[in-house]
Design an enzyme around this catalytic site. Structure first.
Site, PDB file in Angstrom:
ATOM      1  N   CYS A  48     -61.967  21.614 -72.523  1.00  0.00           N
ATOM      2  CA  CYS A  48     -62.024  22.701 -71.542  1.00  0.00           C
ATOM      3  C   CYS A  48     -62.405  22.170 -70.163  1.00  0.00           C
ATOM      4  O   CYS A  48     -62.730  22.954 -69.272  1.00  0.00           O
ATOM      5  CB  CYS A  48     -63.033  23.765 -71.993  1.00  0.00           C
ATOM      6  SG  CYS A  48     -64.728  23.157 -72.125  1.00  0.00           S
ATOM      7  N   CYS A  51     -64.404  45.347 -66.202  1.00  0.00           N
ATOM      8  CA  CYS A  51     -63.728  44.084 -65.893  1.00  0.00           C
ATOM      9  C   CYS A  51     -62.353  44.111 -66.537  1.00  0.00           C
ATOM     10  O   CYS A  51     -62.243  44.247 -67.765  1.00  0.00           O
ATOM     11  CB  CYS A  51     -64.540  42.890 -66.404  1.00  0.00           C
ATOM     12  SG  CYS A  51     -63.678  41.304 -66.185  1.00  0.00           S
ATOM     13  N   ASP A  98     -62.984  18.278 -80.304  1.00  0.00           N
ATOM     14  CA  ASP A  98     -63.061  19.359 -79.312  1.00  0.00           C
ATOM     15  C   ASP A  98     -64.494  19.426 -78.777  1.00  0.00           C
ATOM     16  O   ASP A  98     -65.256  20.318 -79.136  1.00  0.00           O
ATOM     17  CB  ASP A  98     -62.658  20.680 -79.959  1.00  0.00           C
ATOM     18  CG  ASP A  98     -62.677  21.847 -78.981  1.00  0.00           C
ATOM     19  OD1 ASP A  98     -62.765  21.604 -77.762  1.00  0.00           O
ATOM     20  OD2 ASP A  98     -62.627  23.001 -79.447  1.00  0.00           O
ATOM     21  N   CYS A 106     -63.995  35.531 -60.866  1.00  0.00           N
ATOM     22  CA  CYS A 106     -62.623  35.071 -60.660  1.00  0.00           C
ATOM     23  C   CYS A 106     -62.526  34.271 -59.368  1.00  0.00           C
ATOM     24  O   CYS A 106     -63.109  34.657 -58.344  1.00  0.00           O
ATOM     25  CB  CYS A 106     -61.651  36.243 -60.599  1.00  0.00           C
ATOM     26  SG  CYS A 106     -61.440  37.099 -62.170  1.00  0.00           S
ATOM     27  N   PHE A 152     -66.888  17.829 -83.607  1.00  0.00           N
ATOM     28  CA  PHE A 152     -67.348  18.945 -82.765  1.00  0.00           C
ATOM     29  C   PHE A 152     -66.673  20.227 -83.259  1.00  0.00           C
ATOM     30  O   PHE A 152     -66.079  20.982 -82.499  1.00  0.00           O
ATOM     31  CB  PHE A 152     -67.033  18.698 -81.289  1.00  0.00           C
ATOM     32  CG  PHE A 152     -67.510  17.369 -80.760  1.00  0.00           C
ATOM     33  CD1 PHE A 152     -68.809  17.209 -80.315  1.00  0.00           C
ATOM     34  CD2 PHE A 152     -66.660  16.283 -80.723  1.00  0.00           C
ATOM     35  CE1 PHE A 152     -69.247  15.980 -79.833  1.00  0.00           C
ATOM     36  CE2 PHE A 152     -67.082  15.051 -80.242  1.00  0.00           C
ATOM     37  CZ  PHE A 152     -68.387  14.900 -79.790  1.00  0.00           C
ATOM     38  N   CYS A 212     -67.350  39.567 -56.447  1.00  0.00           N
ATOM     39  CA  CYS A 212     -67.711  39.044 -57.763  1.00  0.00           C
ATOM     40  C   CYS A 212     -67.232  37.603 -57.887  1.00  0.00           C
ATOM     41  O   CYS A 212     -66.106  37.272 -57.513  1.00  0.00           O
ATOM     42  CB  CYS A 212     -67.067  39.907 -58.851  1.00  0.00           C
ATOM     43  SG  CYS A 212     -67.275  39.266 -60.523  1.00  0.00           S
ATOM     44  N   ASP A 259     -70.613  18.679 -86.698  1.00  0.00           N
ATOM     45  CA  ASP A 259     -71.099  19.303 -85.483  1.00  0.00           C
ATOM     46  C   ASP A 259     -72.623  19.242 -85.467  1.00  0.00           C
ATOM     47  O   ASP A 259     -73.270  19.231 -86.527  1.00  0.00           O
ATOM     48  CB  ASP A 259     -70.644  20.765 -85.384  1.00  0.00           C
ATOM     49  CG  ASP A 259     -70.706  21.310 -83.967  1.00  0.00           C
ATOM     50  OD1 ASP A 259     -69.648  21.362 -83.323  1.00  0.00           O
ATOM     51  OD2 ASP A 259     -71.809  21.655 -83.505  1.00  0.00           O
ATOM     52  N   GLN A 290     -63.593  30.263 -78.820  1.00  0.00           N
ATOM     53  CA  GLN A 290     -62.647  30.231 -77.714  1.00  0.00           C
ATOM     54  C   GLN A 290     -62.663  31.591 -77.028  1.00  0.00           C
ATOM     55  O   GLN A 290     -62.867  32.621 -77.661  1.00  0.00           O
ATOM     56  CB  GLN A 290     -61.247  29.897 -78.214  1.00  0.00           C
ATOM     57  CG  GLN A 290     -61.116  28.503 -78.804  1.00  0.00           C
ATOM     58  CD  GLN A 290     -61.320  27.378 -77.795  1.00  0.00           C
ATOM     59  OE1 GLN A 290     -61.231  27.594 -76.574  1.00  0.00           O
ATOM     60  NE2 GLN A 290     -61.603  26.186 -78.295  1.00  0.00           N
ATOM     61  N   CYS A 332     -58.295  43.465 -59.203  1.00  0.00           N
ATOM     62  CA  CYS A 332     -59.636  44.033 -59.339  1.00  0.00           C
ATOM     63  C   CYS A 332     -60.220  44.329 -57.968  1.00  0.00           C
ATOM     64  O   CYS A 332     -60.183  43.472 -57.077  1.00  0.00           O
ATOM     65  CB  CYS A 332     -60.543  43.053 -60.094  1.00  0.00           C
ATOM     66  SG  CYS A 332     -62.256  43.617 -60.265  1.00  0.00           S
TER      67      CYS A 332
END
Length: 422
Positions: free
Chosen positions: A367, A146, A341, A72, A273, A69, A293, A246, A63
């Site tokens: 995550c 992007c 999760d 990333c 969750f 930016c 949840d 996700q 990119c």
């Protein structure tokens, strides 16, 4: 601020090069391991000026905005070294938690690209600037496209710009969350506050002009042209405004496949969750599932999708704050398997109750490597052992990694071994 010559020793958890200067660590974005660079140093952070001696692992970025930016962190590292770095994020987090555990190779879960994106809009003298934030800054980097976004988000940026122009007179920072659905783009605005009639009318017209499925403001409906549906396993679900998904379709499918495999013998499963049911709706094909949840809208959407789907066993969804009121060990013992999760903060209180339970199989999805390592340590202390830890990369070039880990209660392993030995 001073210009210094630095030698990069490693990549940090945020993808920045780490060097030492005068006995302190300095973080240099976009520098790679082994490189000698010059950089403007300000405290423990620096701005890269020049690469004096480049790493043999350095490649061209995909990119033209990379380096400005902040979306990333690592685009210029060769693929094999990049995969090793991402896997290393999990290994380092585990080691810092005092755990010496094997980690499987990184799984590429980028697929067709990210199906959701959050643009930021800021305003200067009535002019709207839309894009992503610069690294470690609130400055907007305006972009034309992007390369990490799924093709279904092709019109997202133009729609976001049109919305920002309509609300520019307010001058308030605005976040524009866009999700690709089967019905088209679903956009939720954050930061605008209540809209007046003129703004509402203009936004409705923009939704028509850009063929949006739905437009909401702080989850309140502004325009609905088509239902924002997504498919989850055997079910079709209408997304609540701003719902969590996700990042990539491939990521969801890769994670779900591992969850299904790890729980294949279970007849009764708790999904903690659960969100909109990315796992619960798939698990309910062959098991009885209870899903929990805090997000009432997500739970309601999951239940509606389950009721409309064919061939599911019982799926019961309930609103519950699992941080303040986790399922206790006695409640958990009603299940053959647990899937959890949690958000980035992890689930220490819930993990402690799982550790006290006798549930034979547990699948942790995370995550955030650090909170995962903390929760894993809690489970291990409670008598669980780890069968596998798999890192997945659905946030390509970012310093985020998804993790799926499968745990088994040690007492059940010993019992099975005794039976085999007679």
């Amino acid at each position: 601020m001073s210009a210094e010559r630095l030698v990069i020793e490693r990549l940090g958890a945020r993808g920045e090069g780490v060097a030492w200067l005068g006995g302190r660590r300095v973080f240099v974005p976009y520098a790679l391991v082994g490189e000698t660079v010059t950089a403007d140093v300000d405290g423990d952070h620096a701005r890269l000026i020049d690469i004096v001696d480049a790493s043999p692992l350095r490649i061209a970025p995909i990119c033209p905005r990379f380096g400005d930016c902040g979306g990333c962190a690592v685009q210029t590292l060769r693929a094999d070294a990049y995969a090793a770095w991402k896997r290393g994020l999990v290994e380092t987090a585990l080691a810092n938690a005092g755990l010496k555990l094997g980690v499987a190779p990184l799984v590429d879960a980028h697929g067709g690209g990210r199906r959701r994106v959050a643009f930021h809009a800021r305003f200067d003298s009535g002019a709207a600037h839309v894009g992503f934030m610069a690294a470690r800054s609130h400055r907007i980097v305006e972009i034309d496209a992007c390369p990490l976004l799924a093709p279904e988000l092709g019109g997202a940026l133009n729609a976001a710009r049109a919305i920002a122009v309509i609300l520019a007179a307010r001058g308030k920072p605005l976040d524009i969350a866009v999700t690709a659905t089967l019905g088209g783009l679903d956009i939720d605005l954050r930061g605008a506050g209540p809209l007046d009639d003129s703004e509402t009318g203009a936004l409705i017209a923009a939704a028509d002009a850009h063929d949006l499925a739905r437009l909401t403001n702080h989850a309140r409906l502004v325009a609905l042209r088509r239902a924002p549906h997504i498919d989850i396993g055997p079910a079709t679900l209408t997304l609540p405004p701003g719902a969590f998904l996700q990042a990539t379709q491939s990521g969801e499918e890769e994670i779900a496949a591992r969850v299904l495999k790890a729980t294949e013998k279970a007849q009764s499963i708790a999904d903690l969750f659960c969100g909109v049911g990315a796992f619960a709706l798939r698990l309910a094909r062959r098991a009885q599932v209870k899903a929990y949840d805090l997000d009432a809208a997500a739970v309601a959407a999951m239940r509606a999708a389950a009721q409309a789907a064919q061939g599911l066993r019982t799926l019961d969804g309930a609103e519950r704050d699992l941080f303040a009121r986790p399922l206790n060990a006695s409640e958990l013992n009603d299940f053959d398997a647990i899937v959890f999760d949690p958000p980035r903060a992890g689930a220490a209180a819930q993990a402690a109750e799982i550790a006290r339970s006798a549930v034979p199989a547990v699948v942790a999805v995370s995550c955030h490597a650090q909170s995962f390592a903390r929760d894993a340590a809690i489970l291990l202390k409670g008598g669980y052992v780890i069968r596998e830890i798999t890192p997945l990369d659905q946030f390509r070039y970012a310093a985020h990694v998804e993790i799926v880990a499968v745990f088994e209660k040690e007492s059940r392993r010993k019992s099975a071994k005794r039976r085999l030995l007679g």
